[in-house]
Every structure is written in structure tokens, then in C-alpha cells.
Design a protein around this motif. Sequence first.
Motif, PDB file in Angstrom:
ATOM      1  N   ASP A 173       0.891  -1.201  -0.022  1.00  0.00           N
ATOM      2  CA  ASP A 173       0.047   0.082  -0.298  1.00  0.00           C
ATOM      3  C   ASP A 173       0.958   1.149  -0.222  1.00  0.00           C
ATOM      4  OD1 ASP A 173      -2.290  -1.644   0.086  1.00  0.00           O
ATOM      5  OD2 ASP A 173      -2.511  -1.516   2.010  1.00  0.00           O
ATOM      6  N   LYS A 174       1.948   1.240   1.038  1.00  0.00           N
ATOM      7  CA  LYS A 174       2.841   2.406   0.718  1.00  0.00           C
ATOM      8  C   LYS A 174       3.258   2.726  -0.453  1.00  0.00           C
ATOM      9  CE  LYS A 174       3.918   2.083   5.654  1.00  0.00           C
ATOM     10  NZ  LYS A 174       4.934   2.086   6.838  1.00  0.00           N
ATOM     11  N   LEU A 175       3.965   1.641  -1.333  1.00  0.00           N
ATOM     12  CA  LEU A 175       4.349   1.669  -2.700  1.00  0.00           C
ATOM     13  C   LEU A 175       3.345   2.191  -3.657  1.00  0.00           C
ATOM     14  CD1 LEU A 175       6.203  -1.928  -2.991  1.00  0.00           C
ATOM     15  CD2 LEU A 175       7.531   0.437  -2.576  1.00  0.00           C
ATOM     16  N   TYR A 176       2.170   2.046  -3.415  1.00  0.00           N
ATOM     17  CA  TYR A 176       1.167   2.423  -4.371  1.00  0.00           C
ATOM     18  C   TYR A 176       1.073   3.976  -3.946  1.00  0.00           C
ATOM     19  CZ  TYR A 176      -0.838  -2.326  -5.495  1.00  0.00           C
ATOM     20  OH  TYR A 176      -0.864  -3.451  -6.094  1.00  0.00           O
ATOM     21  N   ILE A 177       1.058   4.140  -2.672  1.00  0.00           N
ATOM     22  CA  ILE A 177       0.907   5.648  -2.481  1.00  0.00           C
ATOM     23  C   ILE A 177       2.023   6.691  -2.941  1.00  0.00           C
ATOM     24  CG2 ILE A 177       0.594   7.346  -0.629  1.00  0.00           C
ATOM     25  CD1 ILE A 177      -0.810   5.175   1.102  1.00  0.00           C
ATOM     26  N   ALA A 178       3.123   5.869  -2.839  1.00  0.00           N
ATOM     27  CA  ALA A 178       4.639   6.610  -3.094  1.00  0.00           C
ATOM     28  C   ALA A 178       4.385   6.804  -4.364  1.00  0.00           C
ATOM     29  CB  ALA A 178       5.463   5.724  -2.809  1.00  0.00           C
ATOM     30  N   GLY A 179       4.076   5.606  -5.366  1.00  0.00           N
ATOM     31  CA  GLY A 179       3.975   5.643  -6.809  1.00  0.00           C
ATOM     32  C   GLY A 179       2.993   6.786  -7.398  1.00  0.00           C
ATOM     33  N   ALA A 180       1.771   6.785  -6.723  1.00  0.00           N
ATOM     34  CA  ALA A 180       0.987   7.878  -7.172  1.00  0.00           C
ATOM     35  C   ALA A 180       1.434   9.093  -6.814  1.00  0.00           C
ATOM     36  CB  ALA A 180      -0.647   7.579  -6.471  1.00  0.00           C
ATOM     37  N   ALA A 181       1.831   9.543  -5.593  1.00  0.00           N
ATOM     38  CA  ALA A 181       2.228  10.483  -5.180  1.00  0.00           C
ATOM     39  C   ALA A 181       3.643  11.115  -6.039  1.00  0.00           C
ATOM     40  CB  ALA A 181       2.707  10.694  -3.850  1.00  0.00           C
ATOM     41  N   GLY A 182       4.438  10.057  -6.396  1.00  0.00           N
ATOM     42  CA  GLY A 182       5.766  10.422  -7.277  1.00  0.00           C
ATOM     43  C   GLY A 182       5.264  10.801  -8.542  1.00  0.00           C
ATOM     44  N   LEU A 185       3.780  14.263  -8.570  1.00  0.00           N
ATOM     45  CA  LEU A 185       4.837  15.316  -8.315  1.00  0.00           C
ATOM     46  C   LEU A 185       5.539  15.244  -9.557  1.00  0.00           C
ATOM     47  CD1 LEU A 185       6.395  17.317  -6.615  1.00  0.00           C
ATOM     48  CD2 LEU A 185       7.762  15.542  -5.694  1.00  0.00           C
ATOM     49  N   ALA A 186       5.925  14.272 -10.133  1.00  0.00           N
ATOM     50  CA  ALA A 186       6.790  14.470 -11.505  1.00  0.00           C
ATOM     51  C   ALA A 186       5.942  15.157 -12.518  1.00  0.00           C
ATOM     52  CB  ALA A 186       6.745  12.774 -11.996  1.00  0.00           C
ATOM     53  N   PHE A 187       4.793  15.067 -12.608  1.00  0.00           N
ATOM     54  CA  PHE A 187       3.922  15.701 -13.370  1.00  0.00           C
ATOM     55  C   PHE A 187       3.829  16.934 -13.324  1.00  0.00           C
ATOM     56  CE2 PHE A 187      -0.378  17.744 -14.830  1.00  0.00           C
ATOM     57  CZ  PHE A 187      -0.367  17.621 -16.029  1.00  0.00           C
ATOM     58  N   LEU A 188       3.618  17.615 -11.973  1.00  0.00           N
ATOM     59  CA  LEU A 188       3.619  18.914 -11.579  1.00  0.00           C
ATOM     60  C   LEU A 188       4.997  19.513 -11.926  1.00  0.00           C
ATOM     61  CD1 LEU A 188       2.201  21.413 -10.140  1.00  0.00           C
ATOM     62  CD2 LEU A 188       3.136  20.470  -8.090  1.00  0.00           C
ATOM     63  N   LEU A 189       6.262  18.953 -11.478  1.00  0.00           N
ATOM     64  CA  LEU A 189       7.386  19.313 -11.658  1.00  0.00           C
ATOM     65  C   LEU A 189       7.683  19.469 -13.179  1.00  0.00           C
ATOM     66  CD1 LEU A 189       9.394  17.701  -8.738  1.00  0.00           C
ATOM     67  CD2 LEU A 189       8.630  20.390  -8.760  1.00  0.00           C
ATOM     68  N   SER A 190       7.346  18.490 -13.813  1.00  0.00           N
ATOM     69  CA  SER A 190       7.715  18.350 -15.208  1.00  0.00           C
ATOM     70  C   SER A 190       6.829  19.497 -16.169  1.00  0.00           C
ATOM     71  CB  SER A 190       7.449  16.996 -15.988  1.00  0.00           C
ATOM     72  OG  SER A 190       8.063  15.943 -15.167  1.00  0.00           O
ATOM     73  N   TYR A 191       5.752  19.761 -15.764  1.00  0.00           N
ATOM     74  CA  TYR A 191       4.876  20.704 -16.461  1.00  0.00           C
ATOM     75  C   TYR A 191       5.641  22.104 -16.090  1.00  0.00           C
ATOM     76  CZ  TYR A 191       0.780  23.508 -17.812  1.00  0.00           C
ATOM     77  OH  TYR A 191      -0.072  24.207 -18.277  1.00  0.00           O
ATOM     78  N   LEU A 192       5.975  22.527 -14.947  1.00  0.00           N
ATOM     79  CA  LEU A 192       6.740  23.742 -14.682  1.00  0.00           C
ATOM     80  C   LEU A 192       7.974  23.690 -15.356  1.00  0.00           C
ATOM     81  CD1 LEU A 192       6.017  24.102 -10.835  1.00  0.00           C
ATOM     82  CD2 LEU A 192       4.619  25.076 -12.813  1.00  0.00           C
ATOM     83  N   LEU A 193       8.706  22.778 -15.109  1.00  0.00           N
ATOM     84  CA  LEU A 193      10.057  22.620 -15.863  1.00  0.00           C
ATOM     85  C   LEU A 193      10.065  22.834 -17.269  1.00  0.00           C
ATOM     86  CD1 LEU A 193      12.120  20.173 -13.802  1.00  0.00           C
ATOM     87  CD2 LEU A 193      12.282  22.526 -13.957  1.00  0.00           C
ATOM     88  N   ILE A 194       9.122  22.077 -18.199  1.00  0.00           N
ATOM     89  CA  ILE A 194       8.858  22.037 -19.554  1.00  0.00           C
ATOM     90  C   ILE A 194       8.400  23.582 -19.884  1.00  0.00           C
ATOM     91  CG2 ILE A 194       7.426  21.217 -21.412  1.00  0.00           C
ATOM     92  CD1 ILE A 194       7.609  18.446 -20.000  1.00  0.00           C
ATOM     93  N   ARG A 195       7.605  24.081 -19.297  1.00  0.00           N
ATOM     94  CA  ARG A 195       6.766  25.393 -19.597  1.00  0.00           C
ATOM     95  C   ARG A 195       8.154  26.532 -19.398  1.00  0.00           C
ATOM     96  NH1 ARG A 195       2.332  27.866 -20.223  1.00  0.00           N
ATOM     97  NH2 ARG A 195       1.994  29.992 -19.566  1.00  0.00           N
ATOM     98  N   ALA A 196       8.759  26.412 -18.342  1.00  0.00           N
ATOM     99  CA  ALA A 196      10.032  27.173 -18.343  1.00  0.00           C
ATOM    100  C   ALA A 196      11.078  26.906 -19.318  1.00  0.00           C
ATOM    101  CB  ALA A 196      10.607  27.059 -17.183  1.00  0.00           C
ATOM    102  N   SER A 197      11.326  25.677 -19.947  1.00  0.00           N
ATOM    103  CA  SER A 197      12.158  25.476 -21.198  1.00  0.00           C
ATOM    104  C   SER A 197      11.609  25.880 -22.382  1.00  0.00           C
ATOM    105  CB  SER A 197      12.394  23.964 -20.997  1.00  0.00           C
ATOM    106  OG  SER A 197      12.827  23.279 -19.799  1.00  0.00           O
ATOM    107  N   LEU A 198      10.097  25.693 -22.368  1.00  0.00           N
ATOM    108  CA  LEU A 198       9.614  26.218 -23.816  1.00  0.00           C
ATOM    109  C   LEU A 198       9.395  27.854 -23.468  1.00  0.00           C
ATOM    110  CD1 LEU A 198       6.942  23.636 -24.485  1.00  0.00           C
ATOM    111  CD2 LEU A 198       9.236  23.974 -25.296  1.00  0.00           C
ATOM    112  N   ARG A 199       9.889  28.400 -22.846  1.00  0.00           N
ATOM    113  CA  ARG A 199       9.735  29.936 -22.710  1.00  0.00           C
ATOM    114  C   ARG A 199      10.612  30.749 -24.039  1.00  0.00           C
ATOM    115  NH1 ARG A 199      11.369  34.156 -17.862  1.00  0.00           N
ATOM    116  NH2 ARG A 199      10.949  36.279 -19.180  1.00  0.00           N
ATOM    117  N   PRO A 200      11.759  30.389 -24.380  1.00  0.00           N
ATOM    118  CA  PRO A 200      12.616  30.747 -25.240  1.00  0.00           C
ATOM    119  C   PRO A 200      11.557  30.487 -26.867  1.00  0.00           C
ATOM    120  CG  PRO A 200      13.983  29.655 -23.976  1.00  0.00           C
ATOM    121  CD  PRO A 200      12.824  29.196 -23.389  1.00  0.00           C
TER     122      PRO A 200
END
Length: 474
Positions: A173-182, A185-200
Motif C-alpha cells: 500500500d505504501k508503494l502504491y501511495i508513493a508511486g501515485a504521489a511520485g 509530483l513528477a507531472f507537476l514538476l515536469s509541467y513547470l520545468l517544460i513550461r520554463a524550458s519552452l519559454r524561449p
Amino acid sequence: MPRRSLTATLALAFAGTTLTVFVLVGSFLYIALDHQVKIQDDLDIVLAARHTRRLTQELDALSAVHEHEDRLTSLVLGNEALSMQMTDPAGHVLIEHNTANTAAAPGTETPPGKRVAASARITDEAIVEWRAKSGAPVRAVSADAMLRDGTVTQILIARNMSDRWRLLDRYRDKLYIAGAAGAALAFLLSYLLIRASLRPLREVAASAARVTVDRLDTRIAVARLPLELDTLVASLNAMLERIDSGFRRLSQFTADLAHDMRTPLSNMRGATEVALARPRSADDYQALLESNLEECDRLSRMIENVLFLARAEHPQFMKNTREFDVGEELGRIAEYFEGLAEDAGAIVRVDGGGRLKADVELFRRAVSNLLANALRYTPRGGSIVLRAHEEAHSLRVIVENEGSPIDAAHLERIFDRFYRIDPSRTNQPKAGNPGGAAGLGLAIVRTIMELHGGTVHAESDTVSTRFILTFPRG
């Protein structure tokens, strides 16, 4: 179909990749933990069975088993999951402890497998498994132990694995929670990083949006441009440079065309107004009509040449491509211009030859334009040579005429549309000039050579002027 956001798509891809990694790593860790737990529990079961056998072998007879029951059962005390049972050769239970937790489900043999002989070593290979009444797995080992009087007893050490089940379930269960949370979090951080990377890239788009018809000289300039976008921006700037250059050429072409068309129209209008100012004789009116007819011919040639240049940009313009003898074609062109050459007091000669695969009609037009141009500037008594010779990968056709040299500053520009070295000559074109004097003859030659993948250039010195056509040979 709604359009997808590149940022969201890439973020989802990264999140999916992260989730996949979590699943793979989590599955590996879960399986590894389950395997390690079983190894440790099997070791505890084997050690308990070995100690129980050793203590049993020290007893003199079956009657001593009950006397030392506490000592024997002490090996499994303190662990509610472990149970022990000892039976005599007849199968009667001598002692047992906590066997309710490990009792097999109805219809299940206990233990369903082999029993270690009294003389054999107890190892984890003898571990067997069954299901308890509660459904939980039970792992156990069954072994014989020989008393001092030779009596053989059976020892069964079992362990209920329900606590391990609960441990692994909580870990899963902890693995499920960690996987979903990860993944989130990866989606959120990736979205922000990609958006910043596409600024140019957004800045490139904003810079390109500032390019208008009135600002074609604007170029895309983005500060701190990533290396991956260098090629893109360079290509866009090169494209804008070509568009700007083409637009300027088009504007100049339109202005030159309007100017050149205005001249004959002004001539006709002026001559007509003068003729109508007072009554004229029939001869005067005839001369006026002849003059207007010449101007109409000039306009017709100009329009024809402009239309030719426009049609030449179509990829299917070349229709008569075939292999022919260049020397024979040059001879026909020279023969066609023989009368005009006599009127101009010039001599046209043909030298050399070769085989060439090209559009015959376009080849004739290019050489005719050059020959007509040479006739206009060759002094009386001079000569014009049409020369052709083959090279390793090309065939050259040279139109050479005597006359005043062309200044080096004009040698490249004379192939531009409506460009003329001597504007004073443009109002008196000679009859039979296919290119006219409107500054389009040499431009047509260059267009024809570009259609064939070849080149044209001019050379001039005090001896002669040479126009060189270079045709590639496939």
C-alpha cells in the motif's frame, strides 16, 4: 479534435515514465522483501526444528517427553506465529503448542510433503507450505527424532505467515501511495520545468509575430537562446531574409514594370495629342499609327516576357526535354539571325558542338536572347561567335562579341530584371530582338539556366564580351 498542449503532453509522458519506474522498482522491492522474509522465517523454523530434535534425542524414553514438555516448548515460546507438535510412532500427540493457528484447512494433509529422517540433516529444502483454516499460508518442517531407547518421534514446527501477509500488504500500500504521489509530483514538476524550458520558443513566436509587411527587415532575436533552437532561429531568419529580398525584388520589379510600360504609353499619348492638335495629312496619320504600332509591339513583347518569367516558376514548365546536337541547334539559330546580322553589319560564326539533354525550346530562347543582345552592341564590321564545348561534367555554350567592355560593377547585375547599363538605348529596340530592350532578355536567360540546374555569367575585357552558359550533364 481538440488540440493538445505540448507542455501537458510531455508532462504526462514524464509522469507516465516515472510511474512505470515506480511500478518496476516497487515490484522488485516487494518481491525481494517477500523472498527475504521467507528466507528468514524458514531459517527460524529450521533452527527451532534442529534444537527440538537435539533435545528430544537426549531423552531416554517417551515418558520423559511429558516430563520435559516445558523445556521442549520453550523453543517456540515468545512467538505467537510459531507452533510445535510432537507425536509418537502411532500418531498420538505427545505435546503441542499453539497448533490452532497452524491447523490445516479441512481436506489438507499435514504436512503435505516429505518428512526428514532422524539421521538426515534438517534444511530449508524440507520446508513445506499449506493453508490454515483462516486462509493464511503456513510454512512448516516435519522431522523424525530418535530417543535413546530407539523410539522414533515426529516433530512438526510450523509458522503462521498471516503477520507477514499484513506486513507485505502495508508495504504494498505504501508503494502504491508513493508511486501515485511520485507520478503526480513528477507531472507537476515536469509541467513547470517544460513550461520554463519552452519559454524561449514562446519568445521566438512573439518575435516572429512582430514581422509584418511593413517590417520585413525585422529578425528574430532571443536572448540566451538554447542550443537546440539555434538551427530553428537561424532557419527562420534565413527565411525572413529570403522573403524580404523577394519582396524587395517584387516591389522593384513592379516599379520597373510600371515605369517601362508608362514610357510607351506616354509616347503614344504624346504623339496622338500632337497629331490631334490640328488637322494632319494622311501620311502624318499613317506615321502616327506606325509609331503607335511599334509601341504596342514593345508592350506586347514586355508582357510576353513577364508572363514567361511567371510561368517559368512552375515546376512542370519544362516539357520538351530531350537529347540533341548543340552544334546543329547553334547553326539553326545563327541562320535565323542571318538577316538581322547583315543589317547590323556583323558576322555570326558557329564553332564547336556536343550532345546535351535539355529543353530545346528554352535552349533556343536563351541563346537567341544572348545573340540578340550581342547584335545590339557589336560595332559594324564586328563578329559574333557561338561556341560550344564539352567538359567532364558540363557543357558550355559561349556567346562572344566584339565591342566596348562592360564595367565589372555591372557584370552580375545585368541579369536582374529591368536592369540596363545604358538607359538611353531602351527607347529604340531593334526589330527581332526576342528579349526586347526592356531589361528582361538576360533575366530570362538566367531563369532558363536555373530551370536546367545550370548557371550563366558574363566576362568582359577590351577584346570582347562573353556570356557563358554552363549546362550540367547527367
